[in-house]
Design a protein around this motif. Structure first.
Motif, PDB file in Angstrom:
ATOM      1  N   PRO B 313       0.799  -1.215   0.000  1.00  0.00           N
ATOM      2  CA  PRO B 313       0.000   0.000   0.000  1.00  0.00           C
ATOM      3  C   PRO B 313       0.839   1.275   0.000  1.00  0.00           C
ATOM      4  O   PRO B 313       1.970   1.293   0.472  1.00  0.00           O
ATOM      5  CB  PRO B 313      -0.823  -0.113   1.275  1.00  0.00           C
ATOM      6  N   VAL B 314       0.262   2.291  -0.552  1.00  0.00           N
ATOM      7  CA  VAL B 314       0.807   3.637  -0.404  1.00  0.00           C
ATOM      8  C   VAL B 314      -0.214   4.382   0.448  1.00  0.00           C
ATOM      9  O   VAL B 314      -1.391   4.443   0.094  1.00  0.00           O
ATOM     10  CB  VAL B 314       0.970   4.323  -1.774  1.00  0.00           C
ATOM     11  N   GLU B 315       0.232   4.860   1.582  1.00  0.00           N
ATOM     12  CA  GLU B 315      -0.721   5.438   2.524  1.00  0.00           C
ATOM     13  C   GLU B 315      -0.426   6.897   2.772  1.00  0.00           C
ATOM     14  O   GLU B 315       0.724   7.340   2.731  1.00  0.00           O
ATOM     15  CB  GLU B 315      -0.683   4.654   3.854  1.00  0.00           C
ATOM     16  N   TYR B 316      -1.484   7.593   3.035  1.00  0.00           N
ATOM     17  CA  TYR B 316      -1.342   9.000   3.380  1.00  0.00           C
ATOM     18  C   TYR B 316      -2.259   9.247   4.564  1.00  0.00           C
ATOM     19  O   TYR B 316      -3.465   8.942   4.502  1.00  0.00           O
ATOM     20  CB  TYR B 316      -1.742   9.875   2.195  1.00  0.00           C
ATOM     21  N   LEU B 317      -1.695   9.722   5.637  1.00  0.00           N
ATOM     22  CA  LEU B 317      -2.448   9.936   6.878  1.00  0.00           C
ATOM     23  C   LEU B 317      -3.152   8.644   7.299  1.00  0.00           C
ATOM     24  O   LEU B 317      -4.258   8.671   7.827  1.00  0.00           O
ATOM     25  CB  LEU B 317      -3.480  11.050   6.695  1.00  0.00           C
ATOM     26  N   GLY B 318      -2.491   7.538   7.041  1.00  0.00           N
ATOM     27  CA  GLY B 318      -3.060   6.266   7.485  1.00  0.00           C
ATOM     28  C   GLY B 318      -4.082   5.685   6.542  1.00  0.00           C
ATOM     29  O   GLY B 318      -4.550   4.580   6.743  1.00  0.00           O
ATOM     30  N   ARG B 320      -5.153   4.357   2.770  1.00  0.00           N
ATOM     31  CA  ARG B 320      -4.523   3.825   1.578  1.00  0.00           C
ATOM     32  C   ARG B 320      -4.938   4.667   0.381  1.00  0.00           C
ATOM     33  O   ARG B 320      -6.124   4.855   0.118  1.00  0.00           O
ATOM     34  CB  ARG B 320      -4.968   2.377   1.372  1.00  0.00           C
ATOM     35  N   VAL B 321      -3.967   5.177  -0.315  1.00  0.00           N
ATOM     36  CA  VAL B 321      -4.283   6.037  -1.453  1.00  0.00           C
ATOM     37  C   VAL B 321      -3.750   5.455  -2.744  1.00  0.00           C
ATOM     38  O   VAL B 321      -3.968   6.019  -3.812  1.00  0.00           O
ATOM     39  CB  VAL B 321      -3.708   7.456  -1.254  1.00  0.00           C
ATOM     40  N   GLY B 322      -3.074   4.344  -2.662  1.00  0.00           N
ATOM     41  CA  GLY B 322      -2.541   3.785  -3.891  1.00  0.00           C
ATOM     42  C   GLY B 322      -1.760   2.532  -3.577  1.00  0.00           C
ATOM     43  O   GLY B 322      -1.857   2.005  -2.466  1.00  0.00           O
ATOM     44  N   GLN B 323      -1.004   2.088  -4.556  1.00  0.00           N
ATOM     45  CA  GLN B 323      -0.239   0.876  -4.309  1.00  0.00           C
ATOM     46  C   GLN B 323       1.035   0.881  -5.130  1.00  0.00           C
ATOM     47  O   GLN B 323       1.167   1.608  -6.099  1.00  0.00           O
ATOM     48  CB  GLN B 323      -1.072  -0.351  -4.640  1.00  0.00           C
ATOM     49  N   VAL B 324       1.919   0.005  -4.705  1.00  0.00           N
ATOM     50  CA  VAL B 324       3.165  -0.157  -5.429  1.00  0.00           C
ATOM     51  C   VAL B 324       2.888  -1.094  -6.588  1.00  0.00           C
ATOM     52  O   VAL B 324       2.288  -2.154  -6.404  1.00  0.00           O
ATOM     53  CB  VAL B 324       4.243  -0.748  -4.494  1.00  0.00           C
ATOM     54  N   THR B 325       3.268  -0.697  -7.758  1.00  0.00           N
ATOM     55  CA  THR B 325       2.997  -1.551  -8.906  1.00  0.00           C
ATOM     56  C   THR B 325       4.229  -2.325  -9.347  1.00  0.00           C
ATOM     57  O   THR B 325       4.115  -3.320 -10.047  1.00  0.00           O
ATOM     58  CB  THR B 325       2.483  -0.730 -10.086  1.00  0.00           C
TER      59      THR B 325
END
Lengths: 212, 695
Positions: B313-318, B320-325
């Motif tokens: 996961p790519v997280e912002y302020l806890g 999940r806003v995206g992911q590692v591809t």
């Protein structure tokens, strides 16, 4: 012997003697009567439509004899598998499994006799129109045989009828009559009608005409 | 005899009319002919339409016997089976019902139904007895003229005309996605999987899944799919989690889905869902699917990214806003010409998860992120959880970082600046945690607790303490003797008054039992009292320590907790074992001796002023004891608090693990110890003097 001096000629017929016999009760009348004095049946010295009837019934018999050979006679369903046997197919199968005797009987009763009748009846009818004195005796005998043996052809139909009423074991084995059974029965019936319609007295006339 | 000369009968000459000569019997063959023609015509017109089906093989298909079925109704049968001209296929000619042939579209599907026994069930059992048949499936289309069809080697997943929805699942691994695997919804099979295939770009496995109506209405944008193949055992912050799906999916694999959050919209058209490896991952992915408008970015890290995986996961302020591809390494040549290997993590960021509109374009998302980077947003690696070595990328706002801007690389991919991560945390793997837990001095703690209790008992049962009452009785006797003595009675009125007061105090002491009597008597009690005061000074420290422990326990620092607990127990032990405490009985005896001496002096006259001062000091001392004992219930409650918190912590590890059992046992011991301390404290409170007199 009153007739000893009479030169050889065709046998005397009722018609030649000026008589007509009632077909129903056998009373003899002089020619000219149209109804029987005893039983009231119509009298005719010769059935004028005899040959037509013979040809007509023979034709129908022939017509139904074709599908009787093409369509399956027996439909055997065994464990979900359905096998159909035509007349000739059944005979061949019997030969394959070694029952030559049964195969012979079936072949004789179901194929030989009907086909023989199919040839015998037109032969008789044709010979009435084109007499041949040498075969007169043979034709009388042939007529007797055809008339007698016709009913025995029904053996096959009876076998089918008995089998299909006895062998009804649900999904395991069941036998049903095929379309050919109906056709065959009809064919036998029609050829018998053709044989009955044949006025055997015509054979005498033909012989007589031939002799004169 | 000659034959009578009978007149020749006139026989009617044949009727010249041919028709009048015809017998009615001719009607019979005519009728038969008509019937024959009728039957022939009917059978010809009813005759099925010949179609051909090209199959890879004709397993079990036999001419005439094999039937064609549509919806389990026979629509025709096979007339012949022959090879295709190139011998690569088998062409089955079948005559099918004319009415069916008219609605048979060109894309009708045919396949041979054979008995099939698999983990997920038995199909086609009826064909064992009756032989195979050819099943057709199509959407009836009137006016069809197609006569040649391509058969399928295997039954299709979805028969044409079947109600339901086809969706596509995207997974990294297609090995657990067998053809025909079940799709479960709340444990109910609602659909089937098709054959997995590779995506065209080759970086994921795709599988079509068909969800039967009416269950397909549960598919929304909030639906998450996960793999249920086999069983999974997970150890995480929630404890041990083992899940087993149906036997079919255990053997066969399968997927399940559920709506993970409310507010999803109905799906429309071809939808691609991500297939998560397990239910937890699916449920945690509360952000909506990575939309088509996801912004592809990259983050470059200098150090190791061991533990970072595609899909992390790519997280912002806890959130999940995206992911590692994807992760790749590349060689970076710096200005000095030195090559360093760096790691480039490709990520995609969903604008919707960032709070932008769902249909935000890439440019808008990019400009939003540019602003954010300008304000200090950076990417950083962190662990996903205490118990995992897996890493995730966290977007953090670090306004103090040197200003930088979002750059783009050669491929026009925006590069999100990164900052060094909190690497020591990387070692906090589950293994490390367990090692540390293993290394905790639990036995020591228990030893300390036991020795604490032993010390307390020793104090309570020491000879000195036991002896005290005898001395006290003697003292009281002496005091009584003093009071009753003529000398005393002869004392001046002031002294008499004092002695009266003393008498009254003594009476009070008798009522309130020993301690007040003691403390109200003697100067030397002052020393005792000060010892006690020293001791009581330690109590708040103990309390503070316990609070500290509680605080640390709250912060999950189990190690420190135990250390602190040990320390607390040590302190308590030390307190009990202090010379002062040990010396207490001796001091008391000494004090009593001195009291005796003092009484002697009193008896001998004088020193009444001393007595007054002693009384004041004794009162102070008693107050100090009182204050000290007043803290005891608080200690107890604090210990209980600690235990409750520790209990909660341990409970969160999930029930029944060996670790839990041991920890719970330890805590029970601690609780028992705490109870003992509480009882001690309560009895001290009830009888404060017991500290002094041992009862």
């Amino acid at each position: 012997m009153a007739n000893a001096g009479i030169p050889r000629r065709a046998p005397l017929t009722a018609r030649a003697a000026g008589l007509v016999a009632c077909h129903e009760c056998g009373r003899v009348h002089p020619l000219g009567f149209t109804t029987c004095l005893r039983c009231g049946a119509a009298l005719s010295s010769r059935d004028p439509f005899s040959l037509q009837k013979v040809w007509a019934w023979w034709l129908v018999g022939l017509m139904v004899y074709i599908p009787a050979n093409l369509y399956p006679m027996l439909v055997t369903t065994s464990l979900g598998k359905t096998s159909e046997n035509t007349l000739l197919g059944g005979v061949i199968e019997l030969v394959h499994i070694g029952s030559y005797g049964v195969a012979g009987i079936v072949f004789f009763a179901s194929i030989m006799i009907p086909i023989g009748k199919m040839f015998a009846i037109p032969y008789l009818a044709i010979k009435v129109a084109r007499p041949d004195s040498r075969s007169a005796h043979l034709r009388h005998w042939l007529f007797e045989v055809v008339e007698f043996i016709g009913r025995w052809s029904m053996v096959d139909v009876f076998v089918v009828a008995i089998l299909s009423s006895l062998v009804q074991l649900g999904g395991v084995v069941s036998i049903k009559p095929g379309f050919a059974a109906l056709c065959f029965a009809l064919s036998v019936a029609f050829t018998m009608l053709a044989a009955i319609s044949f006025d055997s007295r015509l054979i005498w006339d033909a012989d007589k005409g031939n002799a004169e | 005899m000659t034959l009578p000369d009978l007149p020749q009968m006139d026989v009617d000459p044949p009727n010249p009319s041919m028709f009048r000569n015809l017998s009615v019997v001719w009607l019979v063959p005519l009728l038969a002919l008509l019937i024959s023609f009728g039957v022939a015509w009917k059978s010809y017109s009813d005759r099925g339409v010949l179609i051909t089906i090209t199959l890879p093989d004709a397993a079990g298909v036999t001419a005439r016997d094999t039937v064609l079925k549509f919806r389990e109704v026979v629509i025709g049968n096979v007339e012949s089976v022959r090879f295709a001209p190139d011998f690569k296929n088998v062409v089955v000619s079948a005559r099918i019902d004319r009415t069916v042939a008219d609605i048979l579209p060109a894309d009708a599907e045919f396949w041979v139904v054979q008995p099939n026994v698999s983990a997920s069930g038995v199909t086609g059992l009826s064909t064992v007895l009756s032989g195979v048949y050819i099943e057709g499936a199509f959407i009836p289309t009137s006016g069809s003229t197609a006569r040649n069809f391509l058969g399928l080697p295997t039954p299709p997943m979805v028969r044409p005309g079947r109600e339901g929805t086809t969706i596509t699942l995207r997974s990294d691994d297609g090995s657990h996605l067998p053809k025909g695997g079940p799709v479960l919804f709340h444990g109910i099979e609602v659909g089937r999987l098709d054959v997995p295939r590779l995506s065209t770009d080759g970086d994921s496995a795709l599988v079509e899944a068909f969800i039967n109506a009416p269950y397909d209405k549960f598919l929304t944008t909030a639906t998450r799919f996960w793999n249920t193949s086999g069983f999974s055992v997970k150890l995480g912050p929630d404890g041990i989690n083992m899940s087993v799906a149906s036997l079919g999916s255990l053997l066969n694999g399968g997927v399940a889905f559920d709506t993970t959050f409310t507010g999803g919209q109905a799906i429309a058209g071809e939808t691609v869902f991500t297939l998560f490896p397990d239910e937890t991952a699916a449920r945690q992915s509360i952000y909506t699917k990575i939309g088509d408008n996801a912004l592809a970015m990259a983050v470059i890290f200098d150090g190791s990214v061991n533990g970072l995986q595609a899909g992390a996961p790519v997280e912002y302020l806890g959130l999940r806003v995206g992911q590692v591809t994807g992760i790749s390494a590349f060689i970076d040549t710096d200005a000095a010409g030195k090559d360093t290997v760096k790691v480039r993590a490709a990520i995609e960021v969903d604008p919707q998860a960032l709070g932008l509109d769902a249909d935000t374009g890439e440019d808008e998302t990019l400009s939003f992120l540019q602003d954010a980077v300008a304000k200090g947003m950076r990417a950083r690696l962190t662990t996903t959880s205490l118990f995992s070595s897996a890493l995730k990328i966290e977007l953090v706002d670090l306004p103090d970082e040197p200003a930088t801007v979002l750059t783009k690389d050669d491929d026009d991919i925006p590069i999100l600046p990164s900052v060094a991560s909190n690497l020591p945390d990387f070692t906090a793997t589950a293994e490390g945690v367990f090692k540390r837990i293993n290394a905790l001095p639990i036995e020591d703690v228990m030893d300390h607790a036991v020795s604490l209790m032993a010390s307390i008992e020793a104090v309570a049962s020491s000879d000195g303490v036991q002896k005290t009452p005898d001395a006290l009785v003697k003292l009281l006797n002496d005091a009584q003797a003093l009071v009753n003595s003529e000398d005393t009675q002869a004392l001046p009125g002031e002294i008499r008054g004092v002695v009266d007061g003393l008498n009254k105090i003594l009476a009070d002491l008798q009522q309130q039992q020993a301690v007040n009597k003691l403390v109200s008597v003697l100067e030397n009690a002052d020393k005792t009292a000060s010892d006690l005061a020293n001791a009581s000074k330690d109590f708040p420290a103990l309390v503070a320590d316990l609070r500290d422990v509680a605080g640390k326990a709250k912060a999950l620092k189990a190690e420190d907790l135990i250390a602190s607990a040990t320390q607390v127990l040590d302190t308590a032990n030390a307190l009990i074992g202090t010379d002062a405490a040990k010396a207490l009985p001796a001091d008391l005896s000494q004090a009593l001796a001195e009291i005796q001496a003092a009484l002697q002096e009193l008896r001998e006259g004088g020193a009444v002023a001393n007595t007054n001062a002693a009384l004041a000091a004794a009162k102070d001392a008693a107050n100090a004891v009182s204050a000290a004992t007043g803290d005891l219930p608080k200690i107890t409650s604090d210990i209980e608090d600690v235990i409750a918190k520790a209990n909660a912590l341990v409970a969160s590890y999930g029930p029944n693990s060996a670790f839990n059992t041991k920890t719970l046992d330890l805590l029970r011991e601690l609780q028992a110890a705490a109870k003992a301390i509480t009882q001690l404290a309560k009895s001290i409170e009830r009888k404060p003097n017991s500290l002094l007199i041992g009862r």
